[in-house]
Design a protein around this motif. Sequence first.
Motif, PDB file in Angstrom:
ATOM      1  N   MET A  21      -2.238 -17.705   0.812  1.00 30.88           N
ATOM      2  CA  MET A  21      -3.154 -18.746   1.284  1.00 30.88           C
ATOM      3  C   MET A  21      -3.493 -18.639   2.768  1.00 30.88           C
ATOM      4  O   MET A  21      -4.671 -18.628   3.154  1.00 30.88           O
ATOM      5  CB  MET A  21      -2.572 -20.129   0.997  1.00 30.88           C
ATOM      6  N   LEU A  22      -2.470 -18.575   3.626  1.00 34.79           N
ATOM      7  CA  LEU A  22      -2.727 -18.559   5.065  1.00 34.79           C
ATOM      8  C   LEU A  22      -3.439 -17.285   5.511  1.00 34.79           C
ATOM      9  O   LEU A  22      -4.428 -17.367   6.262  1.00 34.79           O
ATOM     10  CB  LEU A  22      -1.417 -18.752   5.839  1.00 34.79           C
ATOM     11  N   PRO A  23      -3.007 -16.097   5.079  1.00 38.45           N
ATOM     12  CA  PRO A  23      -3.759 -14.887   5.446  1.00 38.45           C
ATOM     13  C   PRO A  23      -5.210 -14.940   4.971  1.00 38.45           C
ATOM     14  O   PRO A  23      -6.115 -14.461   5.673  1.00 38.45           O
ATOM     15  CB  PRO A  23      -2.981 -13.770   4.736  1.00 38.45           C
ATOM     16  N   LEU A  24      -5.445 -15.513   3.805  1.00 38.95           N
ATOM     17  CA  LEU A  24      -6.809 -15.625   3.289  1.00 38.95           C
ATOM     18  C   LEU A  24      -7.644 -16.532   4.186  1.00 38.95           C
ATOM     19  O   LEU A  24      -8.785 -16.205   4.543  1.00 38.95           O
ATOM     20  CB  LEU A  24      -6.782 -16.161   1.857  1.00 38.95           C
ATOM     21  N   LEU A  25      -7.061 -17.677   4.575  1.00 34.85           N
ATOM     22  CA  LEU A  25      -7.796 -18.618   5.421  1.00 34.85           C
ATOM     23  C   LEU A  25      -8.056 -17.999   6.792  1.00 34.85           C
ATOM     24  O   LEU A  25      -9.154 -18.167   7.360  1.00 34.85           O
ATOM     25  CB  LEU A  25      -7.002 -19.916   5.563  1.00 34.85           C
ATOM     26  N   ARG A  26      -7.085 -17.282   7.330  1.00 39.80           N
ATOM     27  CA  ARG A  26      -7.282 -16.604   8.615  1.00 39.80           C
ATOM     28  C   ARG A  26      -8.360 -15.530   8.519  1.00 39.80           C
ATOM     29  O   ARG A  26      -9.143 -15.336   9.445  1.00 39.80           O
ATOM     30  CB  ARG A  26      -5.963 -15.983   9.068  1.00 39.80           C
ATOM     31  N   ILE A  40      -9.992  -9.340  -1.683  1.00 35.03           N
ATOM     32  CA  ILE A  40      -8.843  -8.707  -2.337  1.00 35.03           C
ATOM     33  C   ILE A  40      -8.518  -7.368  -1.675  1.00 35.03           C
ATOM     34  O   ILE A  40      -7.356  -7.061  -1.387  1.00 35.03           O
ATOM     35  CB  ILE A  40      -9.122  -8.513  -3.841  1.00 35.03           C
ATOM     36  N   ASP A  41      -9.534  -6.568  -1.411  1.00 31.21           N
ATOM     37  CA  ASP A  41      -9.323  -5.251  -0.812  1.00 31.21           C
ATOM     38  C   ASP A  41      -8.729  -5.356   0.591  1.00 31.21           C
ATOM     39  O   ASP A  41      -7.778  -4.629   0.940  1.00 31.21           O
ATOM     40  CB  ASP A  41     -10.642  -4.481  -0.768  1.00 31.21           C
ATOM     41  N   ILE A  42      -9.274  -6.269   1.396  1.00 32.83           N
ATOM     42  CA  ILE A  42      -8.804  -6.399   2.776  1.00 32.83           C
ATOM     43  C   ILE A  42      -7.401  -6.982   2.835  1.00 32.83           C
ATOM     44  O   ILE A  42      -6.547  -6.521   3.618  1.00 32.83           O
ATOM     45  CB  ILE A  42      -9.794  -7.253   3.591  1.00 32.83           C
ATOM     46  N   LEU A  43      -7.125  -8.003   2.008  1.00 25.04           N
ATOM     47  CA  LEU A  43      -5.782  -8.584   2.001  1.00 25.04           C
ATOM     48  C   LEU A  43      -4.758  -7.599   1.451  1.00 25.04           C
ATOM     49  O   LEU A  43      -3.598  -7.602   1.865  1.00 25.04           O
ATOM     50  CB  LEU A  43      -5.763  -9.883   1.178  1.00 25.04           C
ATOM     51  N   ASP A  45      -4.792  -4.469   2.044  1.00 27.12           N
ATOM     52  CA  ASP A  45      -4.452  -3.646   3.211  1.00 27.12           C
ATOM     53  C   ASP A  45      -3.511  -4.402   4.145  1.00 27.12           C
ATOM     54  O   ASP A  45      -2.550  -3.824   4.678  1.00 27.12           O
ATOM     55  CB  ASP A  45      -5.727  -3.261   3.975  1.00 27.12           C
ATOM     56  N   LYS A  46      -3.801  -5.680   4.337  1.00 26.89           N
ATOM     57  CA  LYS A  46      -2.993  -6.491   5.252  1.00 26.89           C
ATOM     58  C   LYS A  46      -1.542  -6.582   4.792  1.00 26.89           C
ATOM     59  O   LYS A  46      -0.609  -6.517   5.602  1.00 26.89           O
ATOM     60  CB  LYS A  46      -3.580  -7.894   5.376  1.00 26.89           C
ATOM     61  N   PHE A  47      -1.338  -6.710   3.489  1.00 30.51           N
ATOM     62  CA  PHE A  47       0.013  -6.807   2.951  1.00 30.51           C
ATOM     63  C   PHE A  47       0.646  -5.424   2.747  1.00 30.51           C
ATOM     64  O   PHE A  47       1.801  -5.326   2.335  1.00 30.51           O
ATOM     65  CB  PHE A  47       0.008  -7.567   1.622  1.00 30.51           C
ATOM     66  N   GLY A  48      -0.107  -4.387   3.048  1.00 27.78           N
ATOM     67  CA  GLY A  48       0.429  -3.044   2.929  1.00 27.78           C
ATOM     68  C   GLY A  48       0.773  -2.648   1.509  1.00 27.78           C
ATOM     69  O   GLY A  48       1.743  -1.913   1.267  1.00 27.78           O
ATOM     70  N   LEU A  49      -0.016  -3.101   0.555  1.00 30.47           N
ATOM     71  CA  LEU A  49       0.266  -2.806  -0.850  1.00 30.47           C
ATOM     72  C   LEU A  49      -0.041  -1.342  -1.172  1.00 30.47           C
ATOM     73  O   LEU A  49      -1.048  -0.789  -0.734  1.00 30.47           O
ATOM     74  CB  LEU A  49      -0.569  -3.715  -1.761  1.00 30.47           C
ATOM     75  N   LYS A  50       0.822  -0.743  -1.940  1.00 32.40           N
ATOM     76  CA  LYS A  50       0.625   0.630  -2.382  1.00 32.40           C
ATOM     77  C   LYS A  50      -0.388   0.649  -3.526  1.00 32.40           C
ATOM     78  O   LYS A  50      -0.603  -0.380  -4.180  1.00 32.40           O
ATOM     79  CB  LYS A  50       1.951   1.217  -2.843  1.00 32.40           C
ATOM     80  N   PRO A  51      -1.006   1.789  -3.795  1.00 30.15           N
ATOM     81  CA  PRO A  51      -1.985   1.872  -4.888  1.00 30.15           C
ATOM     82  C   PRO A  51      -1.428   1.379  -6.220  1.00 30.15           C
ATOM     83  O   PRO A  51      -2.116   0.678  -6.963  1.00 30.15           O
ATOM     84  CB  PRO A  51      -2.324   3.364  -4.938  1.00 30.15           C
ATOM     85  N   GLU A  52      -0.176   1.741  -6.510  1.00 29.73           N
ATOM     86  CA  GLU A  52       0.405   1.304  -7.784  1.00 29.73           C
ATOM     87  C   GLU A  52       0.652  -0.199  -7.816  1.00 29.73           C
ATOM     88  O   GLU A  52       0.610  -0.822  -8.883  1.00 29.73           O
ATOM     89  CB  GLU A  52       1.713   2.062  -8.067  1.00 29.73           C
ATOM     90  N   GLU A  53       0.903  -0.807  -6.637  1.00 29.93           N
ATOM     91  CA  GLU A  53       1.091  -2.260  -6.580  1.00 29.93           C
ATOM     92  C   GLU A  53      -0.233  -2.984  -6.775  1.00 29.93           C
ATOM     93  O   GLU A  53      -0.294  -4.040  -7.396  1.00 29.93           O
ATOM     94  CB  GLU A  53       1.730  -2.643  -5.247  1.00 29.93           C
ATOM     95  N   ARG A  54      -1.300  -2.409  -6.250  1.00 28.42           N
ATOM     96  CA  ARG A  54      -2.627  -3.014  -6.436  1.00 28.42           C
ATOM     97  C   ARG A  54      -3.055  -2.956  -7.904  1.00 28.42           C
ATOM     98  O   ARG A  54      -3.821  -3.791  -8.364  1.00 28.42           O
ATOM     99  CB  ARG A  54      -3.669  -2.289  -5.581  1.00 28.42           C
ATOM    100  N   LYS A  55      -2.558  -1.951  -8.615  1.00 29.47           N
ATOM    101  CA  LYS A  55      -2.929  -1.775 -10.019  1.00 29.47           C
ATOM    102  C   LYS A  55      -1.963  -2.475 -10.973  1.00 29.47           C
ATOM    103  O   LYS A  55      -2.200  -2.492 -12.184  1.00 29.47           O
ATOM    104  CB  LYS A  55      -2.975  -0.284 -10.363  1.00 29.47           C
ATOM    105  N   GLU A  56      -0.879  -3.035 -10.434  1.00 32.34           N
ATOM    106  CA  GLU A  56       0.098  -3.719 -11.275  1.00 32.34           C
ATOM    107  C   GLU A  56      -0.597  -4.822 -12.070  1.00 32.34           C
ATOM    108  O   GLU A  56      -1.288  -5.672 -11.514  1.00 32.34           O
ATOM    109  CB  GLU A  56       1.197  -4.323 -10.414  1.00 32.34           C
ATOM    110  N   LEU A  57      -0.431  -4.823 -13.394  1.00 36.76           N
ATOM    111  CA  LEU A  57      -1.148  -5.764 -14.258  1.00 36.76           C
ATOM    112  C   LEU A  57      -0.280  -6.947 -14.651  1.00 36.76           C
ATOM    113  O   LEU A  57       0.954  -6.863 -14.667  1.00 36.76           O
ATOM    114  CB  LEU A  57      -1.642  -5.053 -15.519  1.00 36.76           C
ATOM    115  N   LEU A  58      -0.941  -8.026 -14.984  1.00 36.64           N
ATOM    116  CA  LEU A  58      -0.260  -9.172 -15.584  1.00 36.64           C
ATOM    117  C   LEU A  58       0.302  -8.752 -16.935  1.00 36.64           C
ATOM    118  O   LEU A  58      -0.107  -7.733 -17.496  1.00 36.64           O
ATOM    119  CB  LEU A  58      -1.239 -10.336 -15.771  1.00 36.64           C
ATOM    120  N   PRO A  59       1.243  -9.519 -17.498  1.00 37.05           N
ATOM    121  CA  PRO A  59       1.794  -9.173 -18.809  1.00 37.05           C
ATOM    122  C   PRO A  59       0.731  -8.967 -19.882  1.00 37.05           C
ATOM    123  O   PRO A  59       0.914  -8.182 -20.805  1.00 37.05           O
ATOM    124  CB  PRO A  59       2.697 -10.375 -19.130  1.00 37.05           C
ATOM    125  N   SER A  60      -0.404  -9.668 -19.743  1.00 38.24           N
ATOM    126  CA  SER A  60      -1.474  -9.525 -20.737  1.00 38.24           C
ATOM    127  C   SER A  60      -2.147  -8.167 -20.632  1.00 38.24           C
ATOM    128  O   SER A  60      -2.813  -7.729 -21.567  1.00 38.24           O
ATOM    129  CB  SER A  60      -2.522 -10.618 -20.547  1.00 38.24           C
TER     130      SER A  60
END
Length: 314
Positions: A21-26, A40-43, A45-60
């Motif tokens: 929430m706070l990073p998004l508002l900033r 989504i793309d910029i945040l 990067d901000k959280f330093g997510l790896k490619p596999e983390e960005r692709k991590e899917l919900l259980p569905s």
Amino acid sequence: MELYRKLNEALMAIPDYQSIMLPLLRFAADQQEYSLRETIDILGDKFGLKPEERKELLPSGRQATFDNRVGWARTYLKKAGLLTSTRRGYYQITSRGLNVLAEKPDELSAKFLTRFEEFQDFRDDSKRKARHTSEIEVKNTNQTPEEIVEQAIQELNDNLADELIQTIKECSPAFFERLVVDLLVKMGYGGTRKDAGQTLGCSGDGGIDGIIKEDRLGLDVIYIQAKRWENPVGRPEIQKFAGALQGMRAKKGVFITTSCFTTEAKKYVSHIDSKIILIDNHELAKFMIEHDVGVSSTAAYVVKRLDTDYFSEE
């Protein structure tokens, strides 16, 4: 419980929606207009997510976990009035959002947002009795697992209903009239869509937008009024519609709006001979979800129970 533990461990690197929430508002602090995809793309990067983390899917398996959480963070900030929709798919920070940033908070959370009346209304709306909070408290021993699942489904549907009404308000009045006919056909009225569509807008009579058959045989007809309004519909509009029905020697009508009806309008309908059904924004969204108009299924979950009859040896 072991399954939940492993799932949480697997997703630990992905921030939860409240941490976003706070990073998004900033990110929106420059008062520019942004799309959710860009956010989504910029945040990410901000959280330093790896490619596999960005692709991590919900259980569905239907949506990326991080995308889903950013979407919910944006939704909650919008409900609290810190962000606002500028056009379909885009948002912008509000003066309230800027004021919150000026306070230099260390973090934002759902609890923090309860200071705003709009967010309290979103969470505690009496019309949403199926849930008492906008967060699922899995550790609540007073709820069965089935109740927790149903609470989650109710929250998703509530949010979908809000999105439906907002999207309809951005469409043209003519599109809304066609939507109303599509919905009534899906509900079992009007025979075929072709038959129903031919009558839309043909009467030209004040207060009537269309006519639809009550059944496939056309033994009776229902007159339609569709108002894509922001303000509540009052008694004068309903009286006008009732007068139009009398002019057509009709007894049945449906008045559908994207807003709501005043108390006087509802009382008037209950005291006249004509049968007029009033459908406000909440009921409209509910019927659309129920009859799959303007929505699509993303996932289906099956809850299974022990079949005791199978194990009976008698």
